[in-house]
Design an enzyme around this catalytic site. Structure first.
Site, PDB file in Angstrom:
ATOM      1  N   LYS A 100     -20.838 -14.088   2.318  1.00  0.00           N
ATOM      2  CA  LYS A 100     -21.548 -13.452   3.447  1.00  0.00           C
ATOM      3  C   LYS A 100     -21.366 -11.833   3.523  1.00  0.00           C
ATOM      4  O   LYS A 100     -22.116 -11.099   3.712  1.00  0.00           O
ATOM      5  CB  LYS A 100     -21.547 -13.939   4.959  1.00  0.00           C
ATOM      6  CG  LYS A 100     -19.955 -14.209   5.097  1.00  0.00           C
ATOM      7  CD  LYS A 100     -19.388 -15.593   4.914  1.00  0.00           C
ATOM      8  CE  LYS A 100     -18.129 -15.692   4.598  1.00  0.00           C
ATOM      9  NZ  LYS A 100     -17.421 -16.844   5.277  1.00  0.00           N
ATOM     10  N   GLY A 129     -22.220 -22.487   6.936  1.00  0.00           N
ATOM     11  CA  GLY A 129     -21.554 -23.422   5.932  1.00  0.00           C
ATOM     12  C   GLY A 129     -22.493 -24.285   5.645  1.00  0.00           C
ATOM     13  O   GLY A 129     -23.645 -24.093   4.980  1.00  0.00           O
ATOM     14  N   ILE A 131     -24.797 -25.927   7.249  1.00  0.00           N
ATOM     15  CA  ILE A 131     -26.114 -25.945   8.094  1.00  0.00           C
ATOM     16  C   ILE A 131     -27.211 -25.398   7.434  1.00  0.00           C
ATOM     17  O   ILE A 131     -26.980 -24.218   6.961  1.00  0.00           O
ATOM     18  CB  ILE A 131     -25.689 -25.428   9.482  1.00  0.00           C
ATOM     19  CG1 ILE A 131     -24.652 -26.006  10.221  1.00  0.00           C
ATOM     20  CG2 ILE A 131     -27.061 -25.592  10.287  1.00  0.00           C
ATOM     21  CD1 ILE A 131     -24.361 -25.210  11.495  1.00  0.00           C
ATOM     22  N   LYS A 200     -22.807 -12.570   9.391  1.00  0.00           N
ATOM     23  CA  LYS A 200     -23.692 -13.678   9.437  1.00  0.00           C
ATOM     24  C   LYS A 200     -24.946 -13.201  10.207  1.00  0.00           C
ATOM     25  O   LYS A 200     -26.072 -13.768   9.917  1.00  0.00           O
ATOM     26  CB  LYS A 200     -23.102 -14.925   9.902  1.00  0.00           C
ATOM     27  CG  LYS A 200     -21.937 -15.383   9.061  1.00  0.00           C
ATOM     28  CD  LYS A 200     -21.140 -16.615   9.382  1.00  0.00           C
ATOM     29  CE  LYS A 200     -20.170 -17.025   8.320  1.00  0.00           C
ATOM     30  NZ  LYS A 200     -18.914 -17.998   8.938  1.00  0.00           N
TER      31      LYS A 200
END
Ligand code: HSE
Length: 415
Positions: A100, A129, A131, A200
Site C-alpha cells: 500500500k 487484506g 476483503i 489505504k
C-alpha cells in the site's frame, strides 16, 4: 504453464507461496493455466524451505527471464520495490502487490507505465487484506457516483482498540500481541500513528475519484494518545472509539479526506467491527450504503488477495484490466482547518464546575456535558454540535489561556 516470481518472503510472501502451492489444482482450473513459481527473491537464506531451489538474491534473474510473465511484489516499503516494479512493467511483466505504501505514493505513475506497456498492475491486497474492495469499487460499483467511503482500514489499531475497550488491556500489551500475530507493519509506528490507514484511504479515494490523492495532503492522527478515560466517555455517550479513514466529495469538488480516531455510535455498522477485522462502507448515489467486512491483515487473508490478482493477470496476459487514475495535486484536498464536525472534549481544571461550564458554553457550539463513573472532581467532558476545525482550535486555545487544560479532543462521526 505460466511462470511467476514472488519478490519478498516475509509474512505475505510466504503466504502467497503457500496458497499457490497448496491450491495449485483449483487455481490452475480457475486460471486455465498451471501457475509455476520460478523464483522467490529474498536477501535472506531459507535452507529448510521446500522451495529452496527457487530462491534468488538477484533481481536480474527475474527481470531478464522472459518466461516470467507475472511478478508478485510483496516486499513492502517504497525502495527498492518501486524500482523493481517499474523495471518489471517496462519489460512487459504484469505486477501484483500488497504494498500500500508504494501504491499510495507512486500509483499514478506505475499505472501509467503499465498502461503504456500493455500489462497489468493490480493491488487488491493493498487495502483490506483479504476483503475484496479494489475490484468492487472499480468494477461492480462503477455505475455510481461515490458519495463517501469510510472505513476501519488498519487491523492492528482495531485489534488494540478492541483489547482496550473490552479487556482494559494496556496499549503496549495489545500492540505486542498484534505484532506476534503478524498483523503489524515492520515498524508499528505506521499502524499506530495512522499512516497505514492513510495510505489505504488514499488508494480508495484515488480509485473512486480518478485522481491520485497523496498521503502528505491528508490530515492523519493515530491512536497513540488514546486513553481508557476516553474509551469510558465514548461508552457513556453511546458509542465506541474507532480509527476511521474517511473521504467524501464536497459540493465544491474538493475532497474532505482524513484519518483520525472518532466516536462512532453503537448502532453504526462500523461500531461492531472488532479485533483484526476491517470494515469499509462505500456510499454510492445509486446503491446507497454497501459495507465490506473481513480480516484486514494477516498472512493468508492478504495472500488470498495477492493470488487472486496473479490469477487475474494470468487470465489477462494479453489484455489490460481497466484500473487507472491520473496524477493529482494538493488542490483536490480541503484544508483540514476548514472541515466541519462535532467534537468531544475532555479537560482538567481546578476552576470548579460552574466557571468551566460558563467558559465552555461561551466558546463551543451547544456544548453538552457527559459523565463517567469515578471521574476525578477536576475532570470535565462535553460534546458539541458541528464546528469548523479552526473554530474548535481557537476555542481550545482560549481555554488553555484561562488555565483549563484540554486532555483530549476527538471527532464525532456521522457514520
Ligand atoms: N499492518 C496492517 C494492518 C497490515 O494492521 O492492517 C495490513 O495492511
Amino acid at each position: 504453464m505460466v511462470q511467476v516470481a514472488v519478490m519478498g518472503y516475509g509474512v505475505v510472501g510466504s503466504g502467497v507461496v503457500e496458497v499457490l502451492s497448496e491450491h495449485s489444482e483449483s487455481i490452475a482450473k480457475r486460471a486455465k493455466e498451471q501457475i509455476d513459481i520460478k523464483y522467490i527473491l529474498d536477501i535472506r537464506e531459507f535452507p529448510d524451505s521446500p522451495f529452496v531451489s527457487r530462491f534468488t538474491k538477484n533481481f536480474d534473474d527475474i527481470l531478464n527471464d522472459d518466461d516470467v510473465k507475472v511478478v508478485a511484489e510483496v516486499m513492502g516499503g517504497v525502495h527498492p520495490a518501486y524500482e523493481f516494479t517499474k523495471q518489471c512493467l517496462l519489460k512487459g511483466k504484469s505486477v501484483v502487490t500488497s504494498n500500500k505504501e508504494l501504491v499510495a505514493t507512486k500509483g499514478a505513475e506505475l499505472l501509467e507505465i503499465a498502461r503504456q506497456n500493455n500489462v497489468n498492475y493490480l493491488f487488491e491486497a493493498s487495502v483490506g487484506g483479504g476483503i475484496p474492495i479494489i475490484r468492487p469499487i472499480s468494477q461492480c460499483l462503477a455505475a455510481n457516483e461515490v458519495i463517501e467511503i469510510a472505513g476501519i482500514l488498519n487491523g492492528t489499531t482495531n485489534f488494540i482498540l478492541t483489547k482496550m475497550i473490552r479487556e482494559n488491556m494496556s496499549f503496549d500489551d495489545a500492540l505486542g500481541m498484534a505484532q506476534k500475530l503478524g498483523y503489524a507493519e515492520k515498524n508499528p509506528a505506521a499502524d499506530v500513528e495512522g499512516h497505514d490507514a492513510c495510505r489505504k484511504i488514499c488508494i480508495l479515494a484515488s480509485l473512486a475519484y480518478g485522481k491520485h490523492v497523496y498521503p502528505q495532503y491528508v490530515h492523519t492522527n493515530g491512536i497513540t494518545g488514546m486513553t481508557l478515560e476516553d474509551v469510558a466517555y465514548a461508552s457513556s455517550w453511546g458509542g465506541v472509539i474507532k480509527l476511521i479513514g474517511q473521504v467524501k466529495r464536497l459540493d465544491d469538488g474538493q475532497l474532505d479526506i482524513t484519518v483520525e480516531p472518532m466516536f462512532i455510535e453503537k448502532n453504526s455498522q462500523l461500531a461492531n467491527v472488532d479485533d483484526v477485522f476491517n470494515g469499509i462502507l462505500v456510499r454510492g448515489d445509486a446503491t446507497g450504503d454497501v459495507v465490506f467486512y473481513g480480516k484486514g491483515a494477516g498472512k493468508l487473508p492478504t495472500a488470498s488477495a495477492v493470488v487472486a490478482d496473479i490469477i487475474d493477470c494470468v487470465k489477462h496476459l494479453k489484455a489490460r484490466k481497466y484500473l487507472h487514475w491520473i496524477d493529482g495535486g494538493d488542490d483536490i484536498v480541503k484544508p483540514y482547518s476548514q472541515t466541519v464536525y462535532p467534537v468531544y472534549i475532555r479537560l482538567e481544571s481546578s476552576l470548579g464546575k460552574q466557571a468551566v461550564t460558563e467558559k465552555v458554553t461561551a466558546l463551543f457550539k451547544n456544548a453538552r456535558s457527559i459523565l463517567r463513573t469515578n471521574a476525578p472532581e477536576n475532570e470535565f467532558a462535553f460534546v458539541t454540535d458541528d464546528m469548523l476545525v479552526y473554530e474548535q482550535e481557537n476555542a481550545v486555545n482560549a481555554l488553555e489561556q484561562d488555565g483549563i487544560h484540554v486532555l483530549s479532543k476527538i471527532r464525532i462521526s456521522d457514520l
